[in-house]
Design an enzyme around this catalytic site. Structure first.
Site, PDB file in Angstrom:
ATOM      1  N   CYS A  18      -1.372   0.641   7.391  1.00  0.00           N
ATOM      2  CA  CYS A  18      -2.814   0.358   7.503  1.00  0.00           C
ATOM      3  C   CYS A  18      -3.226  -0.857   6.670  1.00  0.00           C
ATOM      4  CB  CYS A  18      -3.643   1.575   7.084  1.00  0.00           C
ATOM      5  SG  CYS A  18      -3.350   3.031   8.114  1.00  0.00           S
ATOM      6  N   ARG A  19      -3.368  -0.680   5.362  1.00  0.00           N
ATOM      7  CA  ARG A  19      -3.954  -1.733   4.533  1.00  0.00           C
ATOM      8  C   ARG A  19      -3.059  -2.947   4.349  1.00  0.00           C
ATOM      9  NH1 ARG A  19      -5.181   2.259  -0.276  1.00  0.00           N
ATOM     10  NH2 ARG A  19      -3.297   3.130   0.680  1.00  0.00           N
ATOM     11  N   SER A  20      -1.790  -2.718   3.963  1.00  0.00           N
ATOM     12  CA  SER A  20      -0.958  -3.901   3.663  1.00  0.00           C
ATOM     13  C   SER A  20      -0.593  -4.720   4.902  1.00  0.00           C
ATOM     14  CB  SER A  20       0.274  -3.534   2.821  1.00  0.00           C
ATOM     15  OG  SER A  20       1.098  -2.611   3.478  1.00  0.00           O
TER      16      SER A  20
ATOM     17  N   CYS B 229       0.865  -1.188   0.000  1.00  0.00           N
ATOM     18  CA  CYS B 229       0.000   0.000   0.000  1.00  0.00           C
ATOM     19  C   CYS B 229       0.898   1.233   0.000  1.00  0.00           C
ATOM     20  CB  CYS B 229      -0.977  -0.028   1.178  1.00  0.00           C
ATOM     21  SG  CYS B 229      -0.209   0.012   2.811  1.00  0.00           S
TER      22      CYS B 229
ATOM     23  N   ASN C 244       2.300   1.430   4.374  1.00  0.00           N
ATOM     24  CA  ASN C 244       2.629   0.161   5.043  1.00  0.00           C
ATOM     25  C   ASN C 244       2.338   0.207   6.547  1.00  0.00           C
ATOM     26  OD1 ASN C 244       5.567  -1.966   5.540  1.00  0.00           O
ATOM     27  ND2 ASN C 244       3.468  -2.573   5.171  1.00  0.00           N
TER      28      ASN C 244
ATOM     29  N   ASP D  99      -8.126   3.741   1.070  1.00  0.00           N
ATOM     30  CA  ASP D  99      -7.211   4.152   2.123  1.00  0.00           C
ATOM     31  C   ASP D  99      -8.017   4.575   3.367  1.00  0.00           C
ATOM     32  OD1 ASP D  99      -5.326   5.333   3.730  1.00  0.00           O
ATOM     33  OD2 ASP D  99      -4.461   6.590   2.160  1.00  0.00           O
TER      34      ASP D  99
END
Ligand code: 4NP
Length: 157
Positions: free
Chosen positions: A15-17, A10, A13, A125
């Protein structure tokens, strides 16, 4: 067969990934599937940082501990080391294509490309959102992870 490897990417690095990495590790462990997973960001702001507290809390709600993960930036070597590099959104995917040294093996895709009916869509995001944004992220990455396990031929185990 060598252990398949997947890198989730993401922007930050944090939050999402890391949520995708945590969800994938948990699902692979439960399915008894050997899999190498990691995550990274296209940006450099959060190198060495733990995941955002809200991401840690969302993972913990699902019994997954991501507190030991630390932010890092994608490198050219990642394209040689991983079989799959999976971007959370289109901006990340475009940046990855620019970074691709061209001599690696990694196949690039979007996370939601793997989910029937969601191809081409982005995992939004959640950084500027509230807890519900992180719930939505978890739903998206969980759907992606389940679909990836099916594609890897490991869903039935
Ligand atoms: P992520 O969220 O890409 O899901 O980790 C973000 C985290 C930090 C920033 C942007 C997005 N940031 O600009 O610092």
């Amino acid at each position: 067969m060598p252990t398949p490897s997947i890198l989730f990417v993401c922007l930050g690095n944090i939050c999402r990934s890391p949520l995708a990495e945590g969800a994938m590790r948990d699902a692979a462990r439960k399915a008894g599937v050997p899999l190498k997973t990691d995550s990274a960001g296209t940006g450099s702001w959060h190198i060495g940082d733990p995941p955002d507290r809200r991401a840690q809390a969302e993972a913990a709600r699902h019994g997954v501990d991501i507190s030991n993960l630390r932010g890092r930036q994608v490198t050219e070597q990642d394209f040689r080391d991983f079989d799959h590099i999976i971007a959370m959104d289109r901006q990340n995917l475009n940046n990855l294509r620019k970074l691709d040294p061209g001599d690696g093996k990694a196949k690039l895709s979007l996370m939601l490309d793997h989910v029937p009916g969601k191809s081409g869509q982005s995992v939004v995001d959640p950084y500027d959102g509230g807890a519900s944004a992180f719930e939505s992220t978890w739903r998206d990455v969980s759907a992606g992870v389940q679909a990836l396990l099916v594609k890897l031929g490991c869903s039935g185990r």
